[in-house]
Design an enzyme around this catalytic site. Structure first.
Site, PDB file in Angstrom:
ATOM      1  N   THR A 155      13.945 -80.157  13.414  1.00  0.00           N
ATOM      2  CA  THR A 155      15.317 -78.704  13.328  1.00  0.00           C
ATOM      3  C   THR A 155      16.201 -79.502  14.203  1.00  0.00           C
ATOM      4  O   THR A 155      17.259 -78.604  13.810  1.00  0.00           O
ATOM      5  CB  THR A 155      13.971 -78.196  14.865  1.00  0.00           C
ATOM      6  N   CYS A 156      15.862 -80.772  15.451  1.00  0.00           N
ATOM      7  CA  CYS A 156      17.303 -81.086  15.763  1.00  0.00           C
ATOM      8  C   CYS A 156      18.618 -81.241  15.241  1.00  0.00           C
ATOM      9  O   CYS A 156      19.459 -80.880  15.616  1.00  0.00           O
ATOM     10  CB  CYS A 156      16.759 -82.063  16.854  1.00  0.00           C
ATOM     11  N   SER A 157      18.356 -82.793  13.447  1.00  0.00           N
ATOM     12  CA  SER A 157      19.703 -82.627  12.479  1.00  0.00           C
ATOM     13  C   SER A 157      19.663 -81.695  11.784  1.00  0.00           C
ATOM     14  O   SER A 157      20.686 -81.818  11.020  1.00  0.00           O
ATOM     15  CB  SER A 157      17.990 -83.977  12.616  1.00  0.00           C
TER      16      SER A 157
END
Length: 195
Positions: free
Chosen positions: A59-61
Site C-alpha cells: 500500500t505504501c508503494s
C-alpha cells in the site's frame, strides 16, 4: 511506558534524523551523513507529514507515496511549504525506495535527496515513538517496531490537523487500514481551510 498518541495542538517531538546527503565529489558513493533536526524541518514552516509502516510495502508503494508525489504542486499551492514521508527505515533503504518509486533526485549537495516529496528515515523510531505512533506487527507480518499509518499538517512545530488510520493504533493488526491518511483526505482538509 508508551507515549500517548499525538493530537492536534501538540508540538512534534524534537529529535535528530540521521540522513544521507549528496556531497560534491566524484565517487560511486557521493554521500555523507547529515544530522537534520525536527526544527530544521518544521520550524517556521507549514508542512504535510505522512507516515507509513515500511518502504517497499504494497500500500505504501502503490498508493500512499505516489498519491502525495503526484499532487505535490497542488498541495504546495494550498499554503504548504513541503511534504515529508516518514518511515521506520534507514536512510539507505529510503533512498533506494524513492528511486524505485521514480521520484526525481535532487543532486544538489546538502539536500534531502528528492525534488518533491522528501523521504525521512526514522531508523531508530525516535520520531515515531515521540508521536505515540509506534506499533509492531511481529506475529502478523514479521515486522519489528514500525510507525502506524497517519498524516498530519504541522504548522511551525505544532500539529494543526492529524488523520490517524482506524482512529488509533492496533498492535499486530490483521488489516492495514488506509482510509484517512491518503492524499485526497489531506487535500480536502487543506482546501477547507485555505485562506
Amino acid at each position: 511506558m508508551a507515549k500517548p498518541m499525538a493530537k492536534e495542538g501538540d508540538v512534534v517531538p524534537s529529535i535528530v534524523f540521521k540522513t544521507r546527503t549528496r556531497i560534491p565529489v566524484e565517487s560511486e558513493n557521493p554521500f555523507d551523513w547529515k544530522d537534520v533536526t525536527t526544527e530544521d524541518l518544521f520550524k517556521g514552516k507549514r508542512v504535510v507529514l505522512f507516515s507509513l509502516p515500511g518502504a517497499f510495502t504494497p500500500t505504501c508503494s502503490s498508493t500512499h507515496l505516489p498519491g502525495y508525489e503526484k499532487n505535490y504542486e497542488a498541495i504546495k499551492a494550498m499554503g504548504i511549504d513541503d511534504i515529508y514521508c516518514l518511515s521506520v527505515n534507514d536512510a539507505f533503504v529510503m533512498r533506494q525506495w524513492g528511486l524505485k518509486q521514480g521520484l526525481e533526485e535532487d543532486k544538489t549537495p546538502g539536500t534531502l535527496g528528492f525534488l518533491k516529496t522528501k523521504l525521512l528515515p526514522d531508523g531508530a523510531c525516535l520520531f515515531t515513538r515521540g508521536m505515540g505512533m509506534s506499533c509492531v506487527w511481529d506475529t502478523e507480518r514479521g515486522f519489528g517496531e514500525r510507525s502506524w499509518r497517519y498524516s498530519c499538517v504541522v504548522n511551525d512545530m505544532k500539529i494543526e490537523k492529524i488523520f490517524v488510520e482506524g482512529g488509533g493504533i492496533t498492535q499486530n493488526s490483521g488489516p492495514d487500514p488506509f482510509e484517512v491518511s491518503d492524499v485526497d483526505t489531506m487535500m480536502k482538509y487543506l482546501e477547507s481551510v485555505k485562506k
